[in-house]
Scaffold this motif. Structure first.
Motif, mmCIF file in Angstrom:
data_model
loop_
_atom_site.group_PDB
_atom_site.id
_atom_site.type_symbol
_atom_site.label_atom_id
_atom_site.label_comp_id
_atom_site.label_asym_id
_atom_site.label_seq_id
_atom_site.Cartn_x
_atom_site.Cartn_y
_atom_site.Cartn_z
ATOM 1 N N TRP A 287 0.702 -1.034 -0.046
ATOM 2 C CA TRP A 287 0.083 -0.041 0.034
ATOM 3 C C TRP A 287 0.825 1.183 -0.043
ATOM 4 N N TYR B 1 -9.791 1.905 4.912
ATOM 5 C CA TYR B 1 -9.262 1.455 3.484
ATOM 6 C C TYR B 1 -9.399 -0.096 3.352
ATOM 7 N N ARG B 2 -9.334 -0.838 4.053
ATOM 8 C CA ARG B 2 -9.462 -2.408 3.923
ATOM 9 C C ARG B 2 -11.080 -2.773 4.232
ATOM 10 N N LYS C 135 -13.473 -0.938 2.880
ATOM 11 C CA LYS C 135 -13.748 -0.424 1.653
ATOM 12 C C LYS C 135 -13.075 -1.463 0.572
ATOM 13 N N ALA D 246 -10.014 -2.455 0.180
ATOM 14 C CA ALA D 246 -8.537 -2.067 -0.441
ATOM 15 C C ALA D 246 -8.525 -1.861 -1.862
ATOM 16 N N LEU E 53 -8.276 6.278 -1.364
ATOM 17 C CA LEU E 53 -8.836 7.040 -0.359
ATOM 18 C C LEU E 53 -8.105 8.127 -0.040
ATOM 19 N N SER E 54 -8.966 9.505 0.009
ATOM 20 C CA SER E 54 -8.288 10.685 0.332
ATOM 21 C C SER E 54 -8.848 11.234 1.582
ATOM 22 N N SER F 11 -9.496 14.142 -6.015
ATOM 23 C CA SER F 11 -9.440 13.501 -4.620
ATOM 24 C C SER F 11 -8.657 14.675 -3.809
ATOM 25 N N LEU G 52 -4.343 7.629 -0.082
ATOM 26 C CA LEU G 52 -3.812 6.131 0.321
ATOM 27 C C LEU G 52 -4.588 5.286 -1.018
ATOM 28 N N SER G 53 -3.544 4.465 -1.546
ATOM 29 C CA SER G 53 -3.981 3.365 -2.438
ATOM 30 C C SER G 53 -3.154 2.161 -2.414
ATOM 31 N N ASN G 54 -3.571 1.070 -2.860
ATOM 32 C CA ASN G 54 -2.905 0.013 -3.029
ATOM 33 C C ASN G 54 -1.897 0.058 -4.255
ATOM 34 N N TYR H 145 -12.617 7.658 -2.936
ATOM 35 C CA TYR H 145 -13.306 8.026 -1.323
ATOM 36 C C TYR H 145 -12.873 9.250 -1.001
#
Length: 335
Positions: A83, A106-107, A109, A111, A115-116, A157, A163-165, A200
């Motif tokens: 991540w 985040y998980r 959702k 993952a 997510l911001s 965002s 956050l992102s994978n 998100y």
């Protein structure tokens, strides 16, 4: 939780980055690395970051105005995490559990996607209260904080906390795809949406905070000027129309109160006075969800809205006429 790479682009952040790095040291979640990508700083950003145990990299920007995006992309190339968490250097986590809560959300959702968070604005000096209306509009302008929920596509965002994978980030093209974009946060969100990846946008109160433009009034004007003329283009027309009506209401309520005072009509004075106060309380309620703004300033809400309108017009002039903006000692030319 998977291993996380925390990437922090930094330019002349010697006074601000210690709070973030210290908050990271106090997090209960520990499975992460910290990469500070120095963007040609002329202060002690590098040495201070190293003193906190962060890995410091040098940005390899390839074009004017590409600093932050190029720095983020460079950090990804040297990262190990499954991540990726991008943080602005002026942010800091609020509690020792903040990072863990962010990752857990985040998980939950799935993952997937991006997510911001828009950090909670921490105010210290009086002039910083002039950012109140801007903070409200930034959140509303993302299109997802309305009574229609997620019916509207997000405008992009929030930039300070992303956050992102790794797989979804690379599939979107990441910061490499948007290199040179003035509004990198909006552009990155759009890049994810183009690949049908979810975006998100959330408020960061209780999780992450920042202090915007502590350098002074000029920095505040330059910062908001850089953001607003271009950012408003991504706002849904209906949301924009409702925002304009809301802004107009402040001036209408003030005008009605002044008119009733001039006419010396007791009933009108009471009614327009109540309307003016209701507008002050409503604006205060909106603003204090995004920052610890002083309550009394909302009694003068027409001044706040006038300042917002003035900077917005100035932003339109800089972006569409002069085709340049100033930020962090750089003159960014717009194409």
């Amino acid at each position: 939780m998977p291993f996380v790479s925390i990437i922090i682009p930094a330019r002349n952040e010697a006074e601000r980055i210690p709070a973030l790095l210290e908050s990271l040291q106090h997090q209960n979640f520990k499975a992460f690395e910290v990469l500070v990508v120095d963007d040609d700083s002329m202060d002690d950003t590098m040495s201070i970051s190293q003193s906190f145990g962060a890995t410091v990299l040098c940005n390899e920007a390839t074009q004017e105005g590409a600093g932050k995006s190029a720095a983020c992309w460079h950090g990804v190339q040297h990262s190990k995490g499954e991540w990726l968490l991008f943080l602005d250097a002026d942010t800091h986590f609020t509690t020792p559990d903040s990072l863990g809560h962010l990752l857990e959300f985040y998980r939950q959702k799935g993952a997937r996607g991006l997510l911001s968070l828009q950090p909670f604005h921490h105010i210290k000096d009086m002039y910083e209260n002039l950012s109140a209306i801007f903070n409200i509009i930034v959140i509303v302008g993302m299109n997802v904080f309305t009574i229609w929920g997620r019916r509207f596509k997000p405008a992009g965002s929030f930039g300070p906390t992303i956050l992102s994978n790794r797989d979804d980030y690379l599939a979107s093209g990441g910061h490499k795809k948007i290199e040179g974009a003035l509004m990198d946060d909006l552009a990155l969100g759009e890049a994810f949406l183009d690949e049908d990846l979810p975006v998100y946008c959330l408020g960061g109160k209780g999780v992450i905070s920042f202090r915007m433009y502590p350098e002074g009034f000029k920095s505040l004007v330059d910062g908001w000027c850089k953001s607003f003329a271009l950012g408003s283009q991504s706002t849904h027309p209906l949301v924009m129309m409702m925002t304009i009506i809301w802004i107009s209401g402040s001036f209408i309520s003030a005008g009605a109160l002044i008119s009733s005072l001039v006419a010396m009509d007791p009933v009108a004075i009471v009614l327009t006075g109540l309307l003016y106060l209701l507008y002050a309380f409503q604006t205060m309620g909106f603003a204090r969800r995004s920052g610890n703004f002083k309550r009394f300033i909302f009694l003068f809400h027409p001044i706040l809205f006038t300042f917002f309108a003035g900077v917005f017009v100035y932003s339109l002039f800089r972006v569409h006429i002069l085709r340049s903006v100033n930020w962090r000692g750089r003159k960014i030319t717009l194409k």
